[in-house]
Design a protein around this motif. Structure first.
Motif, mmCIF file in Angstrom:
data_model
loop_
_atom_site.group_PDB
_atom_site.id
_atom_site.type_symbol
_atom_site.label_atom_id
_atom_site.label_comp_id
_atom_site.label_asym_id
_atom_site.label_seq_id
_atom_site.Cartn_x
_atom_site.Cartn_y
_atom_site.Cartn_z
ATOM 1 N N MET A 1 -12.824 15.305 10.549
ATOM 2 C CA MET A 1 -11.460 14.855 10.699
ATOM 3 C C MET A 1 -11.329 13.454 10.118
ATOM 4 O O MET A 1 -12.137 12.589 10.371
ATOM 5 C CB MET A 1 -11.102 14.841 12.184
ATOM 6 C CG MET A 1 -9.693 14.408 12.424
ATOM 7 S SD MET A 1 -9.251 14.691 14.136
ATOM 8 C CE MET A 1 -9.025 13.020 14.650
ATOM 9 N N ARG A 2 -10.296 13.217 9.312
ATOM 10 C CA ARG A 2 -10.060 11.901 8.736
ATOM 11 C C ARG A 2 -9.134 11.106 9.626
ATOM 12 O O ARG A 2 -8.140 11.607 10.108
ATOM 13 C CB ARG A 2 -9.425 12.029 7.359
ATOM 14 C CG ARG A 2 -10.396 12.545 6.357
ATOM 15 C CD ARG A 2 -9.780 12.530 4.987
ATOM 16 N NE ARG A 2 -10.322 13.686 4.319
ATOM 17 C CZ ARG A 2 -9.655 14.516 3.568
ATOM 18 N NH1 ARG A 2 -8.392 14.310 3.345
ATOM 19 N NH2 ARG A 2 -10.213 15.535 3.013
ATOM 20 N N VAL A 3 -9.477 9.865 9.833
ATOM 21 C CA VAL A 3 -8.642 8.955 10.600
ATOM 22 C C VAL A 3 -8.023 7.981 9.615
ATOM 23 O O VAL A 3 -8.743 7.352 8.838
ATOM 24 C CB VAL A 3 -9.488 8.206 11.655
ATOM 25 C CG1 VAL A 3 -8.633 7.218 12.409
ATOM 26 C CG2 VAL A 3 -10.162 9.193 12.582
ATOM 27 N N PRO A 4 -6.670 7.854 9.589
ATOM 28 C CA PRO A 4 -6.026 6.957 8.628
ATOM 29 C C PRO A 4 -6.571 5.543 8.702
ATOM 30 O O PRO A 4 -6.750 4.988 9.777
ATOM 31 C CB PRO A 4 -4.554 6.992 9.058
ATOM 32 C CG PRO A 4 -4.403 8.276 9.777
ATOM 33 C CD PRO A 4 -5.731 8.520 10.454
ATOM 34 N N GLY A 5 -6.845 4.984 7.513
ATOM 35 C CA GLY A 5 -7.272 3.599 7.422
ATOM 36 C C GLY A 5 -8.742 3.353 7.702
ATOM 37 O O GLY A 5 -9.184 2.225 7.680
ATOM 38 N N ILE A 6 -9.508 4.412 7.972
ATOM 39 C CA ILE A 6 -10.923 4.235 8.263
ATOM 40 C C ILE A 6 -11.742 4.995 7.236
ATOM 41 O O ILE A 6 -11.493 6.163 6.980
ATOM 42 C CB ILE A 6 -11.274 4.711 9.684
ATOM 43 C CG1 ILE A 6 -10.528 3.853 10.700
ATOM 44 C CG2 ILE A 6 -12.766 4.672 9.927
ATOM 45 C CD1 ILE A 6 -10.776 4.226 12.133
ATOM 46 N N LEU A 7 -12.708 4.304 6.640
ATOM 47 C CA LEU A 7 -13.568 4.941 5.655
ATOM 48 C C LEU A 7 -14.525 5.913 6.333
ATOM 49 O O LEU A 7 -15.004 5.654 7.420
ATOM 50 C CB LEU A 7 -14.400 3.888 4.909
ATOM 51 C CG LEU A 7 -13.641 2.921 4.046
ATOM 52 C CD1 LEU A 7 -14.602 1.890 3.473
ATOM 53 C CD2 LEU A 7 -12.949 3.641 2.927
ATOM 54 N N GLY A 8 -14.811 6.972 5.641
ATOM 55 C CA GLY A 8 -15.789 7.922 6.144
ATOM 56 C C GLY A 8 -16.137 8.890 5.051
ATOM 57 O O GLY A 8 -15.337 9.125 4.143
ATOM 58 N N PRO A 9 -17.327 9.467 5.085
ATOM 59 C CA PRO A 9 -17.699 10.409 4.045
ATOM 60 C C PRO A 9 -16.889 11.691 4.183
ATOM 61 O O PRO A 9 -16.531 12.097 5.286
ATOM 62 C CB PRO A 9 -19.182 10.673 4.314
ATOM 63 C CG PRO A 9 -19.355 10.379 5.756
ATOM 64 C CD PRO A 9 -18.362 9.308 6.085
ATOM 65 N N ASP B 1 0.422 -1.383 -8.849
ATOM 66 C CA ASP B 1 -0.929 -1.897 -9.054
ATOM 67 C C ASP B 1 -1.521 -2.299 -7.693
ATOM 68 O O ASP B 1 -0.804 -2.746 -6.811
ATOM 69 C CB ASP B 1 -0.914 -3.103 -9.984
ATOM 70 C CG ASP B 1 -0.534 -2.720 -11.411
ATOM 71 O OD1 ASP B 1 -0.783 -1.571 -11.801
ATOM 72 O OD2 ASP B 1 0.011 -3.590 -12.119
ATOM 73 N N PRO B 2 -2.872 -2.149 -7.542
ATOM 74 C CA PRO B 2 -3.501 -2.575 -6.298
ATOM 75 C C PRO B 2 -3.369 -4.086 -6.128
ATOM 76 O O PRO B 2 -3.123 -4.780 -7.096
ATOM 77 C CB PRO B 2 -4.968 -2.187 -6.478
ATOM 78 C CG PRO B 2 -5.053 -1.362 -7.692
ATOM 79 C CD PRO B 2 -3.785 -1.553 -8.471
ATOM 80 N N PRO B 3 -3.552 -4.637 -4.957
ATOM 81 C CA PRO B 3 -4.022 -3.978 -3.731
ATOM 82 C C PRO B 3 -2.912 -3.184 -3.070
ATOM 83 O O PRO B 3 -1.738 -3.526 -3.171
ATOM 84 C CB PRO B 3 -4.474 -5.127 -2.850
ATOM 85 C CG PRO B 3 -3.649 -6.289 -3.284
ATOM 86 C CD PRO B 3 -3.376 -6.067 -4.758
ATOM 87 N N TRP B 4 -3.309 -2.104 -2.375
ATOM 88 C CA TRP B 4 -2.369 -1.215 -1.695
ATOM 89 C C TRP B 4 -2.470 -1.393 -0.189
ATOM 90 O O TRP B 4 -3.475 -1.839 0.334
ATOM 91 C CB TRP B 4 -2.668 0.243 -2.056
ATOM 92 C CG TRP B 4 -2.585 0.529 -3.508
ATOM 93 C CD1 TRP B 4 -1.650 0.087 -4.384
ATOM 94 C CD2 TRP B 4 -3.495 1.320 -4.285
ATOM 95 N NE1 TRP B 4 -1.903 0.559 -5.640
ATOM 96 C CE2 TRP B 4 -3.038 1.327 -5.608
ATOM 97 C CE3 TRP B 4 -4.641 2.033 -3.983
ATOM 98 C CZ2 TRP B 4 -3.674 2.019 -6.621
ATOM 99 C CZ3 TRP B 4 -5.282 2.718 -4.992
ATOM 100 C CH2 TRP B 4 -4.798 2.721 -6.301
ATOM 101 N N THR B 5 -1.410 -1.006 0.504
ATOM 102 C CA THR B 5 -1.363 -1.107 1.963
ATOM 103 C C THR B 5 -1.959 0.146 2.595
ATOM 104 O O THR B 5 -1.526 1.254 2.298
ATOM 105 C CB THR B 5 0.107 -1.255 2.440
ATOM 106 O OG1 THR B 5 0.676 -2.386 1.802
ATOM 107 C CG2 THR B 5 0.170 -1.418 3.955
ATOM 108 N N GLU B 6 -2.973 -0.085 3.442
ATOM 109 C CA GLU B 6 -3.549 1.061 4.159
ATOM 110 C C GLU B 6 -2.592 1.497 5.245
ATOM 111 O O GLU B 6 -1.945 0.681 5.879
ATOM 112 C CB GLU B 6 -4.897 0.692 4.772
ATOM 113 C CG GLU B 6 -5.981 0.520 3.745
ATOM 114 C CD GLU B 6 -7.342 0.296 4.400
ATOM 115 O OE1 GLU B 6 -7.590 0.853 5.477
ATOM 116 O OE2 GLU B 6 -8.128 -0.451 3.812
ATOM 117 N N ALA B 7 -2.513 2.808 5.433
ATOM 118 C CA ALA B 7 -1.618 3.367 6.468
ATOM 119 C C ALA B 7 -2.218 3.205 7.840
ATOM 120 O O ALA B 7 -3.369 3.056 8.031
ATOM 121 C CB ALA B 7 -1.364 4.830 6.182
#
Length: 70
Positions: free
Chosen positions: A1-9, A64-70
């Motif tokens: 499960m992906r959690v918005p704004g958190i990195l994970g494989p 263009d980056p940087p972008w806002t994480e949700a």
């Protein structure tokens, strides 16, 4: 499960994912996209270069980056 704004494989082991929010240039609606990590760079993400707003349907370009994480 992906959690918005958190990195994970991801499930295939191809890198991390982050959810970004882009404002529509026409109606200012929030549009969310999941960016895939590019290579081994921790600050490089692949997102669509053009997209249609989910509210008004107008075509937008990714800023263009940087972008806002949700």
């Amino acid at each position: 499960m992906r959690v918005p704004g958190i990195l994970g494989p991801d499930r295939r082991g191809e890198g991390g994912w982050v959810e970004f929010v882009f404002d529509c240039g026409w109606c200012e609606g929030d549009n969310y996209f999941v960016g895939k990590q590019v290579g081994f760079w921790v600050d490089k993400w692949e997102v669509p270069s053009e997209w249609e707003c989910r509210f008004c349907g107008e075509l937008n370009s990714t800023p263009d980056p940087p972008w806002t994480e949700a």
